[in-house]
Enzyme design. Structure first.
Site, PDB file in Angstrom:
ATOM      1  N   ASP A  74      96.066 -25.494   2.321  1.00 62.04           N
ATOM      2  CA  ASP A  74      96.731 -25.811   1.052  1.00 62.04           C
ATOM      3  C   ASP A  74      97.907 -24.861   0.832  1.00 62.04           C
ATOM      4  N   LYS A  98      97.205 -30.170   3.816  1.00 60.21           N
ATOM      5  CA  LYS A  98      95.883 -30.200   3.173  1.00 60.21           C
ATOM      6  C   LYS A  98      95.090 -31.454   3.551  1.00 60.21           C
ATOM      7  N   LEU A  99      95.769 -32.421   4.145  1.00 57.78           N
ATOM      8  CA  LEU A  99      95.163 -33.725   4.458  1.00 57.78           C
ATOM      9  C   LEU A  99      94.540 -34.332   3.199  1.00 57.78           C
ATOM     10  N   HIS A 142     109.492 -46.517 -16.587  1.00 57.55           N
ATOM     11  CA  HIS A 142     110.094 -46.912 -15.301  1.00 57.55           C
ATOM     12  C   HIS A 142     111.607 -46.656 -15.255  1.00 57.55           C
ATOM     13  N   THR A 193     113.976 -34.766  -4.354  1.00 58.46           N
ATOM     14  CA  THR A 193     114.143 -36.213  -4.532  1.00 58.46           C
ATOM     15  C   THR A 193     115.263 -36.522  -5.505  1.00 58.46           C
ATOM     16  N   ASP A 194     115.838 -37.705  -5.348  1.00 57.30           N
ATOM     17  CA  ASP A 194     116.874 -38.143  -6.307  1.00 57.30           C
ATOM     18  C   ASP A 194     116.279 -38.370  -7.700  1.00 57.30           C
ATOM     19  N   GLU A 195     114.926 -38.489  -7.776  1.00 51.11           N
ATOM     20  CA  GLU A 195     114.299 -38.787  -9.077  1.00 51.11           C
ATOM     21  C   GLU A 195     114.441 -37.639 -10.067  1.00 51.11           C
ATOM     22  N   TYR A 199     105.614 -37.076 -11.923  1.00 52.81           N
ATOM     23  CA  TYR A 199     106.008 -36.755 -10.541  1.00 52.81           C
ATOM     24  C   TYR A 199     107.380 -36.082 -10.507  1.00 52.81           C
ATOM     25  N   ALA A 235     101.747 -33.912   7.960  1.00 56.10           N
ATOM     26  CA  ALA A 235     100.908 -35.057   8.352  1.00 56.10           C
ATOM     27  C   ALA A 235     101.193 -36.279   7.481  1.00 56.10           C
ATOM     28  N   THR A 288     100.582 -28.795  -6.951  1.00 53.22           N
ATOM     29  CA  THR A 288     101.188 -28.716  -5.613  1.00 53.22           C
ATOM     30  C   THR A 288     102.717 -28.629  -5.679  1.00 53.22           C
ATOM     31  N   LYS A 316     108.595 -32.276  -9.418  1.00 54.77           N
ATOM     32  CA  LYS A 316     109.567 -31.989  -8.353  1.00 54.77           C
ATOM     33  C   LYS A 316     110.731 -31.175  -8.914  1.00 54.77           C
TER      34      LYS A 316
HETATM   35  P1  NAD Z   1     103.441 -38.324   1.656  1.00 56.55           P
HETATM   36  O1  NAD Z   1     102.701 -38.535   0.386  1.00 56.55           O
HETATM   37  O2  NAD Z   1     103.420 -39.359   2.716  1.00 56.55           O
HETATM   38  O3  NAD Z   1     102.936 -36.950   2.336  1.00 56.55           O
HETATM   39  C1  NAD Z   1     102.704 -35.774   1.617  1.00 56.55           C
HETATM   40  C2  NAD Z   1     101.946 -34.822   2.537  1.00 56.55           C
HETATM   41  O4  NAD Z   1     101.728 -33.586   1.837  1.00 56.55           O
HETATM   42  C3  NAD Z   1     100.560 -35.340   2.948  1.00 56.55           C
HETATM   43  O5  NAD Z   1     100.385 -35.166   4.342  1.00 56.55           O
HETATM   44  C4  NAD Z   1      99.597 -34.467   2.168  1.00 56.55           C
HETATM   45  O6  NAD Z   1      98.353 -34.289   2.806  1.00 56.55           O
HETATM   46  C5  NAD Z   1     100.383 -33.168   2.069  1.00 56.55           C
HETATM   47  N1  NAD Z   1      99.968 -32.325   0.923  1.00 56.55           N
HETATM   48  C6  NAD Z   1      99.813 -32.720  -0.382  1.00 56.55           C
HETATM   49  N2  NAD Z   1      99.411 -31.665  -1.121  1.00 56.55           N
HETATM   50  C7  NAD Z   1      99.342 -30.595  -0.291  1.00 56.55           C
HETATM   51  C8  NAD Z   1      99.023 -29.223  -0.467  1.00 56.55           C
HETATM   52  N3  NAD Z   1      98.663 -28.736  -1.665  1.00 56.55           N
HETATM   53  N4  NAD Z   1      99.067 -28.402   0.602  1.00 56.55           N
HETATM   54  C9  NAD Z   1      99.405 -28.883   1.824  1.00 56.55           C
HETATM   55  N5  NAD Z   1      99.710 -30.166   2.059  1.00 56.55           N
HETATM   56  C10 NAD Z   1      99.702 -31.013   1.020  1.00 56.55           C
HETATM   57  O7  NAD Z   1     104.912 -37.957   1.216  1.00 56.55           O
HETATM   58  P2  NAD Z   1     106.336 -38.383   1.795  1.00 56.55           P
HETATM   59  O8  NAD Z   1     106.713 -39.693   1.244  1.00 56.55           O
HETATM   60  O9  NAD Z   1     106.356 -38.142   3.257  1.00 56.55           O
HETATM   61  O10 NAD Z   1     107.249 -37.291   1.063  1.00 56.55           O
HETATM   62  C11 NAD Z   1     107.448 -36.007   1.645  1.00 56.55           C
HETATM   63  C12 NAD Z   1     108.346 -35.184   0.738  1.00 56.55           C
HETATM   64  O11 NAD Z   1     109.585 -35.864   0.547  1.00 56.55           O
HETATM   65  C13 NAD Z   1     107.770 -34.969  -0.667  1.00 56.55           C
HETATM   66  O12 NAD Z   1     108.081 -33.660  -1.067  1.00 56.55           O
HETATM   67  C14 NAD Z   1     108.498 -35.982  -1.536  1.00 56.55           C
HETATM   68  O13 NAD Z   1     108.612 -35.523  -2.857  1.00 56.55           O
HETATM   69  C15 NAD Z   1     109.848 -36.023  -0.839  1.00 56.55           C
HETATM   70  N6  NAD Z   1     110.579 -37.320  -1.001  1.00 56.55           N
HETATM   71  C16 NAD Z   1     109.981 -38.498  -0.622  1.00 56.55           C
HETATM   72  C17 NAD Z   1     110.720 -39.674  -0.708  1.00 56.55           C
HETATM   73  C18 NAD Z   1     110.134 -41.015  -0.306  1.00 56.55           C
HETATM   74  O14 NAD Z   1     110.785 -42.041  -0.529  1.00 56.55           O
HETATM   75  N7  NAD Z   1     108.956 -41.075   0.292  1.00 56.55           N
HETATM   76  C19 NAD Z   1     112.046 -39.635  -1.163  1.00 56.55           C
HETATM   77  C20 NAD Z   1     112.590 -38.426  -1.562  1.00 56.55           C
HETATM   78  C21 NAD Z   1     111.857 -37.251  -1.440  1.00 56.55           C
HETATM   79  O1  DAU Z   2     113.563 -41.995  -5.104  1.00 55.75           O
HETATM   80  C1  DAU Z   2     112.798 -41.215  -4.246  1.00 55.75           C
HETATM   81  C2  DAU Z   2     111.337 -41.436  -4.565  1.00 55.75           C
HETATM   82  O2  DAU Z   2     111.009 -42.726  -4.089  1.00 55.75           O
HETATM   83  C3  DAU Z   2     110.403 -40.396  -3.967  1.00 55.75           C
HETATM   84  O3  DAU Z   2     110.713 -39.145  -4.503  1.00 55.75           O
HETATM   85  C4  DAU Z   2     108.943 -40.759  -4.247  1.00 55.75           C
HETATM   86  O4  DAU Z   2     108.077 -39.853  -3.606  1.00 55.75           O
HETATM   87  C5  DAU Z   2     108.677 -42.156  -3.728  1.00 55.75           C
HETATM   88  O5  DAU Z   2     107.362 -42.551  -4.076  1.00 55.75           O
HETATM   89  C6  DAU Z   2     109.685 -43.155  -4.309  1.00 55.75           C
HETATM   90  O6  DAU Z   2     109.455 -43.367  -5.724  1.00 55.75           O
HETATM   91  P1  DAU Z   2     109.619 -44.833  -6.359  1.00 55.75           P
HETATM   92  O7  DAU Z   2     108.846 -44.885  -7.602  1.00 55.75           O
HETATM   93  O8  DAU Z   2     111.060 -45.225  -6.410  1.00 55.75           O
HETATM   94  O9  DAU Z   2     108.934 -45.684  -5.170  1.00 55.75           O
HETATM   95  P2  DAU Z   2     107.854 -46.863  -5.177  1.00 55.75           P
HETATM   96  O10 DAU Z   2     107.767 -47.350  -3.786  1.00 55.75           O
HETATM   97  O11 DAU Z   2     106.605 -46.467  -5.874  1.00 55.75           O
HETATM   98  O12 DAU Z   2     108.558 -47.975  -6.083  1.00 55.75           O
HETATM   99  C7  DAU Z   2     109.846 -48.467  -5.745  1.00 55.75           C
HETATM  100  C8  DAU Z   2     110.217 -49.479  -6.812  1.00 55.75           C
HETATM  101  O13 DAU Z   2     109.355 -50.610  -6.710  1.00 55.75           O
HETATM  102  C9  DAU Z   2     110.054 -48.970  -8.234  1.00 55.75           C
HETATM  103  O14 DAU Z   2     111.105 -49.495  -9.047  1.00 55.75           O
HETATM  104  C10 DAU Z   2     108.716 -49.536  -8.687  1.00 55.75           C
HETATM  105  C11 DAU Z   2     108.629 -50.850  -7.925  1.00 55.75           C
HETATM  106  N1  DAU Z   2     107.272 -51.270  -7.556  1.00 55.75           N
HETATM  107  C12 DAU Z   2     106.481 -50.387  -6.882  1.00 55.75           C
HETATM  108  C13 DAU Z   2     105.197 -50.727  -6.533  1.00 55.75           C
HETATM  109  C14 DAU Z   2     104.309 -49.741  -5.801  1.00 55.75           C
HETATM  110  C15 DAU Z   2     106.811 -52.547  -7.870  1.00 55.75           C
HETATM  111  O15 DAU Z   2     107.555 -53.361  -8.456  1.00 55.75           O
HETATM  112  N2  DAU Z   2     105.531 -52.896  -7.531  1.00 55.75           N
HETATM  113  C16 DAU Z   2     104.680 -52.028  -6.883  1.00 55.75           C
HETATM  114  O16 DAU Z   2     103.515 -52.378  -6.611  1.00 55.75           O
END
Ligand code: NAD
Ligand code: DAU
Length: 338
Positions: free
Chosen positions: A59, A34-35, A275, A125-127, A149, A9, A100, A153
């Site tokens: 969950d 888990k929403l 950062h 994630t690349d992080e 975070y 979700a 989680t 991961k």
């Molecule tokens: P998001 O925060 O939008 O969604 C996370 C979802 O996980 C939510 O629907 C939340 O309700 C659910 N959740 C959280 N804890 C839970 C639990 N204990 N049990 C069941 N459900 C649970 O996240 P996203 O940005 O869609 O990221 C999805 C995955 O991809 C994550 O694992 C994240 O680490 C990874 N990822 C994200 C990015 C990015 O840029 N967004 C990049 C690389 C990897």
């Molecule tokens: O690299 C993959 C990751 O990307 C995922 O694993 C994470 O779940 C996702 O949250 C994201 O992490 P970042 O920290 O890179 O994303 P965020 O959008 O939080 O920030 C992107 C960049 O922008 C980072 O250098 C911080 C900066 N930033 C972010 C916010 C929210 C700002 O300058 N101002 C802001 O308000």
């Protein structure tokens, strides 16, 4: 395939569900979510119309719930998106991240082991590699996570690799770069800045604004994840990025140009603690599976900006919600931004 998609979700998970239902006519897709504040039933509005889709609120850390669902639907595969995902929140309160992202992953792996499931795809994630000044990370590089975070991961990834080594489970790990697109929670850089600009609010740019991320459009990411699930070799890790490395300043000014808004909306604020300066991925391995990104970066960003312009009902309620308000207050106190 009969799939359990955890965290379906959320942002990326919901796009992956849409893709599987559209492109794999025989799939049964069961979402367990888990929403939390980030999970949004509205993200699954399209999927709910499909009889091959089921949703269960729950969950991933609860073994009995997970096992019951696997037995009930005779599930074969788990794709684990469920996680706490926002770096700034992990700096304010890290506990949920360890629970989680590490324990939840381990709970799912245990279910895969007990039920002899066919595949487990961990969405990482690349992080986990940490920051890189020049060049790009390869799958064989060491893990050097810097935030609560990314450390959580990385802990999840290590559990996955340990279950491979010890029990020989059919696991795969995808390490994606920064995703963007429709339905991303408006706390992350792109949706926060787009929606703030639409409301003529300030855009809080951390530090000097020169931190660099490798951006990928969410649909390209989901197609890549699908290739890994279908064709990846068990036990292997696959980086997934599109090679769009941009500074945060470049992203910010492109958003302002697309929305025809002034640069005076940008407010330089105190930097994020610890950062990471730059992320970049070497993606040779996934490209060998035949995947490549389809969306040019600016076209995808324009499409994304237009989606937020056209769907204020999706993000306005999230931004004014209680949880976001509490988080913003904590965050404003630290960053001294209004
Ligand atoms: P998001 O925060 O939008 O969604 C996370 C979802 O996980 C939510 O629907 C939340 O309700 C659910 N959740 C959280 N804890 C839970 C639990 N204990 N049990 C069941 N459900 C649970 O996240 P996203 O940005 O869609 O990221 C999805 C995955 O991809 C994550 O694992 C994240 O680490 C990874 N990822 C994200 C990015 C990015 O840029 N967004 C990049 C690389 C990897
Ligand atoms: O690299 C993959 C990751 O990307 C995922 O694993 C994470 O779940 C996702 O949250 C994201 O992490 P970042 O920290 O890179 O994303 P965020 O959008 O939080 O920030 C992107 C960049 O922008 C980072 O250098 C911080 C900066 N930033 C972010 C916010 C929210 C700002 O300058 N101002 C802001 O308000």
């Amino acid at each position: 395939m009969r799939l359990l998609v955890t965290g379906g979700a959320g942002f990326i998970g919901s796009h992956f569900v849409d893709l599987r239902l559209k492109q794999h006519a025989r799939d049964l897709v069961v979402v367990l979510d888990k929403l939390t504040y980030a999970g949004n039933p509205a993200n699954l509005a399209g999927a709910r119309r499909n009889p091959r889709f089921k949703f269960i609120k729950g969950d991933i850390c609860e073994a009995r719930t997970v096992e019951r669902i696997i037995r009930k639907y005779r599930l074969e595969v788990i794709v684990n998106f469920a996680a706490e995902t926002h770096v700034d929140r992990s700096i304010l309160s890290p506990e949920d991240f360890a629970r989680t992202d590490v324990l939840g992953t381990q709970t799912l792996l245990e279910a895969v082991r007990r039920h002899r499931m066919k595949r487990f795809l961990q969405i990482s994630t690349d992080e986990v590699y940490g920051s890189i000044e020049r060049g790009a990370f390869r799958e064989t590089d060491d893990l050097k996570p810097s935030s609560p975070y990314s450390a959580s991961k990385a802990g999840g990834d290590l559990q996955v690799l340990a279950y491979r080594h010890t029990y020989g489970l059919p696991v795969l790990i995808a390490r994606s770069s920064n995703n963007f697109g429709p339905r991303q929670y408006p706390e992350k850089l792109i949706p926060l800045f787009v929606t703030n600009a639409l409301e003529n609010k300030l855009l809080p740019l951390y530090g000097d604004g020169l931190n660099t991320r490798d951006w990928i459009y969410v649909e390209d990411n989901c197609r890549g994840l699908d290739s890994i699930l279908e064709q990846g070799i068990p036990g292997e890790i696959y980086n997934l990025g599109a090679g769009n490395t941009h500074t945060n300043w470049e992203i910010t000014s492109t958003i302002l140009k697309l929305l025809i808004k002034p640069e005076s909306l940008v407010k330089h604020v105190i930097d994020r603690l610890g950062h990471d300066r730059r992320y970049a991925l070497n993606t040779r391995k996934i490209r060998e599976l035949g995947w490549q990104p389809a969306w040019p970066f600016v076209k995808a960003l324009k499409h994304t900006v237009e989606w937020y312009q056209d769907h204020p009902e999706w993000w306005q309620s999230l931004k004014s919600g209680e949880y976001m308000q509490y988080y913003r207050r904590q965050y404003q106190k630290r960053h001294r931004v209004k």
